[in-house]
Design a protein around this motif. Structure first.
Motif, PDB file in Angstrom:
ATOM      1  N   ALA A   1       0.818  -1.210   0.000  1.00  0.00           N
ATOM      2  CA  ALA A   1       0.000   0.000   0.000  1.00  0.00           C
ATOM      3  C   ALA A   1       0.854   1.263   0.000  1.00  0.00           C
ATOM      4  O   ALA A   1       0.320   2.375   0.018  1.00  0.00           O
ATOM      5  CB  ALA A   1      -0.924  -0.002   1.221  1.00  0.00           C
ATOM      6  N   GLY A   2       2.194   1.121   0.009  1.00  0.00           N
ATOM      7  CA  GLY A   2       3.082   2.273   0.005  1.00  0.00           C
ATOM      8  C   GLY A   2       3.242   2.916   1.371  1.00  0.00           C
ATOM      9  O   GLY A   2       3.594   4.088   1.473  1.00  0.00           O
ATOM     10  N   LEU A   3       3.005   2.143   2.428  1.00  0.00           N
ATOM     11  CA  LEU A   3       3.097   2.659   3.793  1.00  0.00           C
ATOM     12  C   LEU A   3       4.232   1.974   4.551  1.00  0.00           C
ATOM     13  O   LEU A   3       4.633   0.869   4.216  1.00  0.00           O
ATOM     14  CB  LEU A   3       1.778   2.420   4.536  1.00  0.00           C
ATOM     15  CG  LEU A   3       0.537   3.052   3.920  1.00  0.00           C
ATOM     16  CD1 LEU A   3      -0.707   2.586   4.655  1.00  0.00           C
ATOM     17  CD2 LEU A   3       0.629   4.564   3.938  1.00  0.00           C
ATOM     18  N   ILE A   4       4.729   2.659   5.572  1.00  0.00           N
ATOM     19  CA  ILE A   4       5.751   2.079   6.446  1.00  0.00           C
ATOM     20  C   ILE A   4       5.256   2.160   7.885  1.00  0.00           C
ATOM     21  O   ILE A   4       4.496   3.054   8.236  1.00  0.00           O
ATOM     22  CB  ILE A   4       7.107   2.803   6.306  1.00  0.00           C
ATOM     23  CG1 ILE A   4       6.950   4.292   6.598  1.00  0.00           C
ATOM     24  CG2 ILE A   4       7.704   2.575   4.951  1.00  0.00           C
ATOM     25  CD1 ILE A   4       8.247   4.980   6.849  1.00  0.00           C
ATOM     26  N   PRO A   5       5.679   1.216   8.727  1.00  0.00           N
ATOM     27  CA  PRO A   5       5.225   1.235  10.122  1.00  0.00           C
ATOM     28  C   PRO A   5       5.991   2.261  10.956  1.00  0.00           C
ATOM     29  O   PRO A   5       7.119   2.627  10.643  1.00  0.00           O
ATOM     30  CB  PRO A   5       5.518  -0.178  10.606  1.00  0.00           C
ATOM     31  CG  PRO A   5       6.678  -0.609   9.773  1.00  0.00           C
ATOM     32  CD  PRO A   5       6.484   0.047   8.428  1.00  0.00           C
TER      33      PRO A   5
ATOM     34  N   LEU B   1       0.582   3.105  17.375  1.00  0.00           N
ATOM     35  CA  LEU B   1       1.137   2.552  16.140  1.00  0.00           C
ATOM     36  C   LEU B   1       0.562   3.340  14.983  1.00  0.00           C
ATOM     37  O   LEU B   1      -0.636   3.614  14.953  1.00  0.00           O
ATOM     38  CB  LEU B   1       0.782   1.073  16.023  1.00  0.00           C
ATOM     39  CG  LEU B   1       1.346   0.167  17.117  1.00  0.00           C
ATOM     40  CD1 LEU B   1       0.852  -1.257  16.926  1.00  0.00           C
ATOM     41  CD2 LEU B   1       2.860   0.200  17.117  1.00  0.00           C
ATOM     42  N   VAL B   2       1.425   3.719  14.039  1.00  0.00           N
ATOM     43  CA  VAL B   2       0.986   4.509  12.890  1.00  0.00           C
ATOM     44  C   VAL B   2       1.538   3.889  11.608  1.00  0.00           C
ATOM     45  O   VAL B   2       2.479   3.100  11.635  1.00  0.00           O
ATOM     46  CB  VAL B   2       1.444   5.984  12.995  1.00  0.00           C
ATOM     47  CG1 VAL B   2       0.780   6.680  14.163  1.00  0.00           C
ATOM     48  CG2 VAL B   2       2.951   6.097  13.105  1.00  0.00           C
ATOM     49  N   ALA B   3       0.949   4.284  10.502  1.00  0.00           N
ATOM     50  CA  ALA B   3       1.444   3.930   9.179  1.00  0.00           C
ATOM     51  C   ALA B   3       1.613   5.236   8.407  1.00  0.00           C
ATOM     52  O   ALA B   3       0.704   6.056   8.349  1.00  0.00           O
ATOM     53  CB  ALA B   3       0.475   3.005   8.460  1.00  0.00           C
TER      54      ALA B   3
ATOM     55  N   PRO C   1      10.618  13.440  14.121  1.00  0.00           N
ATOM     56  CA  PRO C   1      11.089  12.120  13.709  1.00  0.00           C
ATOM     57  C   PRO C   1      12.298  11.668  14.518  1.00  0.00           C
ATOM     58  O   PRO C   1      13.210  12.438  14.770  1.00  0.00           O
ATOM     59  CB  PRO C   1      11.491  12.308  12.245  1.00  0.00           C
ATOM     60  CG  PRO C   1      10.880  13.578  11.821  1.00  0.00           C
ATOM     61  CD  PRO C   1      10.719  14.411  13.044  1.00  0.00           C
ATOM     62  N   ARG C   2      12.271  10.404  14.935  1.00  0.00           N
ATOM     63  CA  ARG C   2      13.386   9.785  15.650  1.00  0.00           C
ATOM     64  C   ARG C   2      13.537   8.377  15.102  1.00  0.00           C
ATOM     65  O   ARG C   2      12.584   7.763  14.651  1.00  0.00           O
ATOM     66  CB  ARG C   2      13.115   9.690  17.152  1.00  0.00           C
ATOM     67  CG  ARG C   2      13.094  11.002  17.846  1.00  0.00           C
ATOM     68  CD  ARG C   2      14.533  11.473  18.085  1.00  0.00           C
ATOM     69  NE  ARG C   2      14.569  12.527  19.065  1.00  0.00           N
ATOM     70  CZ  ARG C   2      14.798  13.788  18.779  1.00  0.00           C
ATOM     71  NH1 ARG C   2      14.998  14.142  17.539  1.00  0.00           N
ATOM     72  NH2 ARG C   2      14.829  14.692  19.722  1.00  0.00           N
ATOM     73  N   GLN C   3      14.730   7.853  15.150  1.00  0.00           N
ATOM     74  CA  GLN C   3      14.992   6.463  14.801  1.00  0.00           C
ATOM     75  C   GLN C   3      14.406   6.068  13.441  1.00  0.00           C
ATOM     76  O   GLN C   3      13.607   5.150  13.348  1.00  0.00           O
ATOM     77  CB  GLN C   3      14.451   5.539  15.893  1.00  0.00           C
ATOM     78  CG  GLN C   3      15.028   5.839  17.251  1.00  0.00           C
ATOM     79  CD  GLN C   3      14.245   5.213  18.366  1.00  0.00           C
ATOM     80  OE1 GLN C   3      13.117   4.784  18.192  1.00  0.00           O
ATOM     81  NE2 GLN C   3      14.823   5.192  19.539  1.00  0.00           N
ATOM     82  N   VAL C   4      14.819   6.763  12.411  1.00  0.00           N
ATOM     83  CA  VAL C   4      14.389   6.418  11.056  1.00  0.00           C
ATOM     84  C   VAL C   4      15.314   5.322  10.550  1.00  0.00           C
ATOM     85  O   VAL C   4      16.524   5.499  10.491  1.00  0.00           O
ATOM     86  CB  VAL C   4      14.431   7.647  10.134  1.00  0.00           C
ATOM     87  CG1 VAL C   4      14.051   7.261   8.706  1.00  0.00           C
ATOM     88  CG2 VAL C   4      13.515   8.731  10.660  1.00  0.00           C
ATOM     89  N   GLN C   5      14.735   4.170  10.214  1.00  0.00           N
ATOM     90  CA  GLN C   5      15.524   3.032   9.740  1.00  0.00           C
ATOM     91  C   GLN C   5      15.467   2.991   8.220  1.00  0.00           C
ATOM     92  O   GLN C   5      14.390   3.021   7.630  1.00  0.00           O
ATOM     93  CB  GLN C   5      14.981   1.731  10.330  1.00  0.00           C
ATOM     94  CG  GLN C   5      15.796   0.529   9.972  1.00  0.00           C
ATOM     95  CD  GLN C   5      15.221  -0.747  10.563  1.00  0.00           C
ATOM     96  OE1 GLN C   5      14.125  -0.771  11.099  1.00  0.00           O
ATOM     97  NE2 GLN C   5      15.969  -1.815  10.448  1.00  0.00           N
TER      98      GLN C   5
ATOM     99  N   VAL D   1      13.080   4.003   3.124  1.00  0.00           N
ATOM    100  CA  VAL D   1      12.688   4.031   4.530  1.00  0.00           C
ATOM    101  C   VAL D   1      11.986   2.726   4.889  1.00  0.00           C
ATOM    102  O   VAL D   1      11.057   2.300   4.201  1.00  0.00           O
ATOM    103  CB  VAL D   1      11.760   5.234   4.812  1.00  0.00           C
ATOM    104  CG1 VAL D   1      11.371   5.278   6.274  1.00  0.00           C
ATOM    105  CG2 VAL D   1      12.413   6.530   4.397  1.00  0.00           C
ATOM    106  N   LEU D   2      12.449   2.077   5.954  1.00  0.00           N
ATOM    107  CA  LEU D   2      11.833   0.838   6.430  1.00  0.00           C
ATOM    108  C   LEU D   2      10.842   1.089   7.563  1.00  0.00           C
ATOM    109  O   LEU D   2       9.792   0.461   7.625  1.00  0.00           O
ATOM    110  CB  LEU D   2      12.904  -0.143   6.910  1.00  0.00           C
ATOM    111  CG  LEU D   2      13.809  -0.723   5.853  1.00  0.00           C
ATOM    112  CD1 LEU D   2      14.904  -1.565   6.494  1.00  0.00           C
ATOM    113  CD2 LEU D   2      12.998  -1.573   4.890  1.00  0.00           C
ATOM    114  N   SER D   3      11.196   1.995   8.484  1.00  0.00           N
ATOM    115  CA  SER D   3      10.299   2.350   9.582  1.00  0.00           C
ATOM    116  C   SER D   3      10.728   3.690  10.151  1.00  0.00           C
ATOM    117  O   SER D   3      11.865   4.128   9.943  1.00  0.00           O
ATOM    118  CB  SER D   3      10.321   1.287  10.686  1.00  0.00           C
ATOM    119  OG  SER D   3      11.570   1.290  11.336  1.00  0.00           O
ATOM    120  N   ALA D   4       9.817   4.324  10.861  1.00  0.00           N
ATOM    121  CA  ALA D   4      10.119   5.617  11.469  1.00  0.00           C
ATOM    122  C   ALA D   4       9.352   5.739  12.775  1.00  0.00           C
ATOM    123  O   ALA D   4       8.160   5.428  12.833  1.00  0.00           O
ATOM    124  CB  ALA D   4       9.737   6.752  10.532  1.00  0.00           C
TER     125      ALA D   4
END
Length: 172
Positions: free
Chosen positions: A5-9, A23-25, A62-66, A74-77
């Protein structure tokens, strides 16, 4: 199931003790575009995040952007809720080096810190960068936190006497 869906966790956390984690997307393309545009200043930018199912918006940083190692996707944020007590790391920009005689004659500026921790009373007061004037000082001059031009509503989280840079003369 988020990736197609083009979203990241991600997670929204922090703030008052009674506020639970959420929890967000987040849209991968929008966040990736913002990361590329802001680079070092992304961790001191306050965003309004709309969380589905909740009224209003959350002010977050934003913190801890993987990122994926091979492609930098971007894998997660994770996002930290903004509060006036939050310490933000703001990049330092050294200006007026052309006005300093020592630096014009071949000395160089040895940076001890590249960013400085600040607290902001309001989300709108968060600066993109803090300017340190290098116009004054000669050989061996140390630029301190007191040399930083702070905008209104911004105060240092680090000690004011913390060393930021040193004017070093080249030796043969």
């Amino acid at each position: 199931r988020l990736a197609p869906a083009g979203l990241i966790p991600g997670v929204v956390y922090g703030g008052e003790a009674a506020r639970p984690r959420r929890l967000v997307a987040v849209c991968e393309k929008a966040l990736g575009r913002e990361l590329r545009a802001r680079r070092a200043a992304v961790e001191n930018t306050v965003y309004e995040l709309n969380i589905r199912g909740e009224a209003g918006t959350e002010l977050v940083v934003p913190r801890q952007v993987q990122l994926r190692a091979a492609t930098s996707d971007v894998l997660s944020a994770n996002f930290l809720r903004f509060s006036p007590d939050l310490v933000l790391r703001v990049p330092l920009r050294f200006v007026d080096a052309g006005l300093n005689q020592t630096l014009r004659r071949g000395a160089y500026l040895h940076r001890v810190r590249h960013a400085l921790g600040v607290r902001c009373a309001d989300a709108a007061a968060v600066p993109e960068a803090l300017e340190v004037s290098c116009a004054a000082g000669g050989k061996g001059h140390v630029y301190h936190g007191t040399d930083v031009a702070l905008p209104p509503g911004v105060r240092l989280a680090a000690p004011a006497h913390a060393a930021l840079a040193l004017a070093v003369v080249k030796t043969k």
